[in-house]
Design a protein around this motif. Sequence first.
Motif, mmCIF file in Angstrom:
data_model
loop_
_atom_site.group_PDB
_atom_site.id
_atom_site.type_symbol
_atom_site.label_atom_id
_atom_site.label_comp_id
_atom_site.label_asym_id
_atom_site.label_seq_id
_atom_site.Cartn_x
_atom_site.Cartn_y
_atom_site.Cartn_z
ATOM 1 N N UNK A 1 0.827 -1.210 0.000
ATOM 2 C CA UNK A 1 0.000 0.000 0.000
ATOM 3 C C UNK A 1 0.860 1.257 0.000
ATOM 4 N N UNK A 2 1.878 1.265 0.838
ATOM 5 C CA UNK A 2 2.764 2.438 0.893
ATOM 6 C C UNK A 2 3.503 2.629 -0.421
ATOM 7 N N UNK A 3 3.957 1.540 -1.015
ATOM 8 C CA UNK A 3 4.718 1.647 -2.266
ATOM 9 C C UNK A 3 3.859 2.221 -3.389
ATOM 10 N N UNK A 4 2.696 1.618 -3.600
ATOM 11 C CA UNK A 4 1.930 2.045 -4.768
ATOM 12 C C UNK A 4 1.300 3.432 -4.562
ATOM 13 N N UNK A 5 0.904 3.759 -3.331
ATOM 14 C CA UNK A 5 0.350 5.097 -3.072
ATOM 15 C C UNK A 5 1.428 6.159 -3.241
ATOM 16 N N UNK A 6 2.612 5.917 -2.703
ATOM 17 C CA UNK A 6 3.693 6.892 -2.811
ATOM 18 C C UNK A 6 4.118 7.092 -4.261
ATOM 19 N N UNK A 7 4.217 5.998 -5.016
ATOM 20 C CA UNK A 7 4.604 6.109 -6.419
ATOM 21 C C UNK A 7 3.533 6.837 -7.222
ATOM 22 N N UNK A 8 2.265 6.491 -7.001
ATOM 23 C CA UNK A 8 1.181 7.123 -7.750
ATOM 24 C C UNK A 8 1.088 8.612 -7.442
ATOM 25 N N UNK A 9 1.177 8.970 -6.169
ATOM 26 C CA UNK A 9 1.131 10.392 -5.800
ATOM 27 C C UNK A 9 2.316 11.148 -6.396
ATOM 28 N N UNK A 10 3.486 10.521 -6.370
ATOM 29 C CA UNK A 10 4.675 11.164 -6.939
ATOM 30 C C UNK A 10 4.503 11.419 -8.425
ATOM 31 N N UNK A 11 3.997 10.443 -9.159
ATOM 32 C CA UNK A 11 3.781 10.613 -10.595
ATOM 33 C C UNK A 11 2.754 11.701 -10.881
ATOM 34 N N UNK A 12 1.663 11.715 -10.113
ATOM 35 C CA UNK A 12 0.633 12.734 -10.315
ATOM 36 C C UNK A 12 1.154 14.129 -9.982
ATOM 37 N N UNK A 13 1.922 14.234 -8.911
ATOM 38 C CA UNK A 13 2.490 15.527 -8.542
ATOM 39 C C UNK A 13 3.468 16.012 -9.611
ATOM 40 N N UNK A 14 4.288 15.102 -10.138
ATOM 41 C CA UNK A 14 5.216 15.472 -11.205
ATOM 42 C C UNK A 14 4.466 16.012 -12.424
ATOM 43 N N UNK A 15 3.391 15.343 -12.800
ATOM 44 C CA UNK A 15 2.639 15.752 -13.981
ATOM 45 C C UNK A 15 1.964 17.101 -13.772
ATOM 46 N N UNK A 16 1.141 17.197 -12.731
ATOM 47 C CA UNK A 16 0.367 18.423 -12.535
ATOM 48 C C UNK A 16 1.243 19.604 -12.112
ATOM 49 N N UNK A 17 2.254 19.343 -11.291
ATOM 50 C CA UNK A 17 3.108 20.436 -10.827
ATOM 51 C C UNK A 17 3.958 20.996 -11.954
ATOM 52 N N UNK A 18 4.467 20.130 -12.825
ATOM 53 C CA UNK A 18 5.278 20.617 -13.937
ATOM 54 C C UNK A 18 4.429 21.418 -14.921
ATOM 55 N N UNK A 19 3.205 20.964 -15.173
ATOM 56 C CA UNK A 19 2.324 21.699 -16.080
ATOM 57 C C UNK A 19 1.915 23.044 -15.483
ATOM 58 N N UNK A 20 1.512 23.029 -14.210
ATOM 59 C CA UNK A 20 1.112 24.277 -13.565
ATOM 60 C C UNK A 20 2.304 25.210 -13.378
ATOM 61 N N UNK A 21 3.466 24.646 -13.033
ATOM 62 C CA UNK A 21 4.657 25.472 -12.871
ATOM 63 C C UNK A 21 5.048 26.159 -14.168
ATOM 64 N N UNK A 22 4.914 25.437 -15.278
ATOM 65 C CA UNK A 22 5.211 26.040 -16.587
ATOM 66 C C UNK A 22 4.220 27.160 -16.904
ATOM 67 N N UNK A 23 2.944 26.930 -16.579
ATOM 68 C CA UNK A 23 1.935 27.955 -16.834
ATOM 69 C C UNK A 23 2.205 29.214 -16.010
ATOM 70 N N UNK A 24 2.532 29.048 -14.746
ATOM 71 C CA UNK A 24 2.798 30.210 -13.899
ATOM 72 C C UNK A 24 4.090 30.919 -14.301
ATOM 73 N N UNK A 25 5.051 30.200 -14.853
ATOM 74 C CA UNK A 25 6.339 30.796 -15.199
ATOM 75 C C UNK A 25 6.343 31.452 -16.565
ATOM 76 N N UNK A 26 5.579 30.891 -17.525
ATOM 77 C CA UNK A 26 5.732 31.315 -18.915
ATOM 78 C C UNK A 26 4.465 31.871 -19.565
ATOM 79 N N UNK A 27 3.297 31.543 -19.061
ATOM 80 C CA UNK A 27 2.052 31.968 -19.698
ATOM 81 C C UNK A 27 1.438 33.109 -18.898
ATOM 82 N N UNK A 28 1.152 34.207 -19.552
ATOM 83 C CA UNK A 28 0.539 35.362 -18.902
ATOM 84 C C UNK A 28 -0.973 35.245 -18.995
ATOM 85 N N UNK A 29 -1.645 35.305 -17.862
ATOM 86 C CA UNK A 29 -3.107 35.290 -17.837
ATOM 87 C C UNK A 29 -3.578 36.121 -16.654
#
Length: 272
Positions: free
Chosen positions: A68-96
């Motif tokens: 349980x710890x392995x798969x939850x930690x891996x899944x959360x890490x992958x989701x955080x990498x995906x959403x954080x990188x996309x949102x971080x790029x938007x906040x850094x480079x896209x003006x809105x």
Amino acid sequence: MRNKGSNLFKYITLLIITSLMIGPLLWMISTSLKEPSKTFTQFLPNPIRWANYAEVLGNSTFLKQYWNSIYISILVTLLVLLFSSMAGYAFARIKFMGRDVIFLLLLSVLMIPAEVTIIPLFLFMRELGLINTHLPLILLPTFGASGAFGIFLMRQFFIMIPKELEEAAIMDGCSKFKVYWRIMLPLSVPALSTLIIFTFLANWDEFLYPLIFINSRELMTLPIGLSLFTDETGTAWHHLMSATTLATIPLLIIFFFAQKKFIEGMTAGSIK
């Protein structure tokens, strides 16, 4: 002579600090190999009892909690990498409109202790019927503190990447998504490695959310599972230390493979 004395003092100080930090780790490993009756009577195990690990690994509930710890930690890490990188790029480079205000509100998530929001979160998850499931342990970190920290980290890293690279890709016909996927992500490997270590470690050690949202032993994660080695008869130290030693293995593996990029990510910007 003065420099030699100063260096000697530094080495002695570092040796003392290292001993204080590594001492509990050595005691944990040593106790995991001791006889149950000799936990506090000897430092080095004599004789070495490998059966402690066999008994812990023979516990099917512990293995389920480990998984349980392995798969939850891996899944959360992958989701955080995906959403954080996309949102971080938007906040850094896209003006809105409202970009800076939204980013400040996002950072405020990091300033609110989890204990303050745990009751409304519990009531919310209960209304959704998610109590005693793993979904709260996945969704709350992804869109909570871990996600907010990831967005902040990735935004700061993306800001340091020269805009000329992005402009050149756009002139070649790349869309914003292609710039993010083909240019920004490959360049942000040090930041991603840093985020992997922090996110995996935070979720591997998470104690509060599993304690609140999980009732079944089979659905518990390791931090809660380790507490089950203590009952009304006392603590089974030889089993607890064996289980704790096993619990540190994934953390060592993650850091071993990501340590080079992790150090690069931590020192990014210190050298131009």
